[in-house]
Design a protein around this motif. Structure first.
Motif, PDB file in Angstrom:
ATOM      1  N   ILE A 128       0.846  -1.192   0.000  1.00  0.00           N
ATOM      2  CA  ILE A 128       0.000   0.000   0.000  1.00  0.00           C
ATOM      3  C   ILE A 128       0.883   1.244   0.000  1.00  0.00           C
ATOM      4  O   ILE A 128       1.833   1.357   0.784  1.00  0.00           O
ATOM      5  CB  ILE A 128      -0.948   0.010   1.221  1.00  0.00           C
ATOM      6  N   GLN A 160      -2.315   0.348  -4.344  1.00  0.00           N
ATOM      7  CA  GLN A 160      -1.504  -0.818  -4.010  1.00  0.00           C
ATOM      8  C   GLN A 160      -0.627  -1.136  -5.215  1.00  0.00           C
ATOM      9  O   GLN A 160      -1.112  -1.268  -6.336  1.00  0.00           O
ATOM     10  CB  GLN A 160      -2.370  -2.023  -3.668  1.00  0.00           C
ATOM     11  N   GLN A 218       1.599  -3.374  -7.595  1.00  0.00           N
ATOM     12  CA  GLN A 218       1.631  -4.753  -8.077  1.00  0.00           C
ATOM     13  C   GLN A 218       3.000  -4.988  -8.719  1.00  0.00           C
ATOM     14  O   GLN A 218       3.202  -4.676  -9.898  1.00  0.00           O
ATOM     15  CB  GLN A 218       0.519  -4.974  -9.118  1.00  0.00           C
ATOM     16  N   GLU A 222      -6.247   0.366  -7.541  1.00  0.00           N
ATOM     17  CA  GLU A 222      -7.093   0.878  -6.458  1.00  0.00           C
ATOM     18  C   GLU A 222      -7.541  -0.292  -5.596  1.00  0.00           C
ATOM     19  O   GLU A 222      -8.017  -1.307  -6.109  1.00  0.00           O
ATOM     20  CB  GLU A 222      -8.310   1.592  -7.036  1.00  0.00           C
ATOM     21  N   THR A 223      -7.401  -0.149  -4.269  1.00  0.00           N
ATOM     22  CA  THR A 223      -7.869  -1.193  -3.364  1.00  0.00           C
ATOM     23  C   THR A 223      -8.983  -0.715  -2.437  1.00  0.00           C
ATOM     24  O   THR A 223      -9.547  -1.514  -1.706  1.00  0.00           O
ATOM     25  CB  THR A 223      -6.718  -1.761  -2.506  1.00  0.00           C
TER      26      THR A 223
END
Length: 73
Positions: A14, A43, A45, A53-54
Motif C-alpha cells: 500500500i 496498491q 503490483q 485501487e484497493t
C-alpha cells in the motif's frame, strides 16, 4: 548518480509516500513507477509494475466523510 523520485509502500504494497533516492540504489520497498492520480488507497503490483485501487466504495465514502468533517471544523 542522478536522484529520482520513488514511491514507498508498506508490507502489503500500500502506497505510503514519495521520496528522493539515488536512481541506481532504489530501496526494496520502493518503485520508480508513479501511482496514477485519483487513487484513494493505491496498491503496488510488483509483478505487473503498476498501481491499482484497493479502496472499496464504502472506504471512499468514509474517507470523504472524514475529510468533510475535518474541513468544516
Amino acid at each position: 548518480m542522478a536522484d529520482i523520485q520513488a514511491y514507498t509502500y508498506d508490507e502489503n504494497y500500500i502506497y505510503e509516500r514519495p521520496i528522493i533516492v539515488d536512481a541506481d540504489n532504489i530501496p526494496p520497498n520502493c518503485t520508480a513507477t508513479e501511482p496514477p492520480d485519483g487513487l484513494w488507497r493505491g496498491q503496488y503490483q510488483p509483478d505487473k509494475d503498476e498501481w491499482i485501487e484497493t479502496a472499496t466504495a464504502d472506504d471512499i465514502q468514509q474517507i470523504i466523510l472524514t475529510m468533510t468533517r475535518s474541513v468544516s471544523e
